[in-house]
Enzyme design. Structure first.
Site, PDB file in Angstrom:
ATOM      1  N   CYS A  91       0.866  -1.180   0.000  1.00 54.90           N
ATOM      2  CA  CYS A  91       0.000   0.000   0.000  1.00 54.90           C
ATOM      3  C   CYS A  91       0.901   1.228   0.000  1.00 54.90           C
ATOM      4  O   CYS A  91       1.595   1.492   0.992  1.00 54.90           O
ATOM      5  CB  CYS A  91      -0.922   0.010   1.213  1.00 54.90           C
ATOM      6  SG  CYS A  91      -1.957   1.485   1.319  1.00 54.90           S
ATOM      7  N   CYS A 231      -4.856   6.061  -3.874  1.00 47.27           N
ATOM      8  CA  CYS A 231      -4.170   4.771  -3.869  1.00 47.27           C
ATOM      9  C   CYS A 231      -2.760   5.010  -4.387  1.00 47.27           C
ATOM     10  O   CYS A 231      -2.579   5.367  -5.554  1.00 47.27           O
ATOM     11  CB  CYS A 231      -4.912   3.756  -4.749  1.00 47.27           C
ATOM     12  SG  CYS A 231      -4.053   2.172  -4.937  1.00 47.27           S
TER      13      CYS A 231
END
Length: 302
Positions: A91, A231
């Site tokens: 991530c 993201c």
């Protein structure tokens, strides 16, 4: 009136975000906590829990079997979970927030630090805070991009279909260039991808439009979380796809290529180098700290 009995101590947590991709942070330096998928989902619930797009468990690499083989290179392991409790390899925004936490908690100094992830060790550079106290931006070496193919991948929303590029940033992405970001729909459900079976473990899907030279905007459906406001790995995948589309592959030109990527939650700057390394620069902030109620936690973890 009788005095209240002392309550058991709760479990410390923090809340942080990177371009509004937000996370529950649970410090667990010695790896003593067991946080299963249901507990993660409850903590990330925005109505009945703390709320977040995912959970960052902060644990020493040597104390977690998932990262023990990286302990000689990175003291701290980012145990990242999606908001539904599923495990993710990587991530990008989470790494920046994780690095920010390590510095603010006094576990690392500003500058360069190594972080273990399920996609391998990632190096972050945390800039010094500005004179007015504004936190310095964080740059993360996101590792080497891979374009595993195959050709002919498509993304579909309703009756619309677009060709997509398969980009792997340690986790899978399908990047589609569209006429309007509205064409992505509400992104409550994962967009369809084809051919069937090309993403057996699911995929993050990005929809991209141009904003100007070396400047794009995107929306994303994150695997296991739904649409998020940002993201980091997705922004990297989008920049790589735009660089290829525009004929600026650094491996061919010998020169690094930088793109600005606008997300609903903010802006990231992505640079791809001739050796295939991708760097991401953007903000990261810790916004709250507290304790999870001990009784609620006990009910969660059984």
């Amino acid at each position: 009136m009788s005095a209240s009995l002392p309550q058991p101590a709760g479990v410390p947590f923090l809340k942080g975000h990177g371009t509004q991709n937000d996370f529950v942070i649970v410090p667990d330096p010695d790896g003593l906590l067991t946080i299963g998928p249901e507990a993660v989902a409850a903590l990330c619930d925005r109505r009945a829990g703390i709320g977040g797009d995912g959970l960052l468990r902060v644990v020493r690499s040597a104390a977690d079997p998932a990262a023990a083989d990286q302990a000689d290179r990175a003291e701290w392991f980012m145990d990242y979970r999606n908001s539904d409790g599923s495990i993710a390899e990587m991530c990008g925004n989470g790494v920046r927030v994780f690095a920010r936490y390590l510095v603010e908690a006094g576990l690392a100094e500003p500058g360069e630090l190594a972080i273990a992830t399920r996609a391998g060790v990632r190096t972050a550079r945390v800039a010094e805070d500005a004179e007015d106290g504004t936190p310095g931006e964080v740059t993360v070496d996101m590792g080497h991009v891979r374009l595993p193919g195959p050709d002919g991948i498509e993304v579909a929303v309703g009756e619309r279909r677009w060709p997509a590029l398969n980009v792997n940033m340690g986790n899978p992405h399908a990047v589609a260039f569209v006429e309007s970001l509205d064409h992505a729909g509400d992104l409550l459900r994962a967009p369809l991808t084809s051919p069937e079976g090309v993403y057996p473990e699911g995929v993050n899907v990005e929809f991209v439009v141009d904003r100007g030279p070396a400047h794009v905007a995107m929306r994303v459906h994150e695997r296991g979380s739904g649409e998020t406001l940002s993201c980091g790995t997705g922004a990297c995948a989008v920049a790589v796809a735009a660089i290829r589309r525009d004929g600026l592959d650094p491996a061919v030109t010998g020169e690094a290529a930088g793109y600005t990527v606008d997300l609903p939650g903010g802006r990231l700057v992505i640079t791809e180098h001739p050796d295939g390394r991708v760097e991401m620069t953007g903000p990261a902030a810790i916004v709250a700290a507290g304790e999870i109620d001990a009784r609620w936690w006990a009910a969660l973890v059984g």
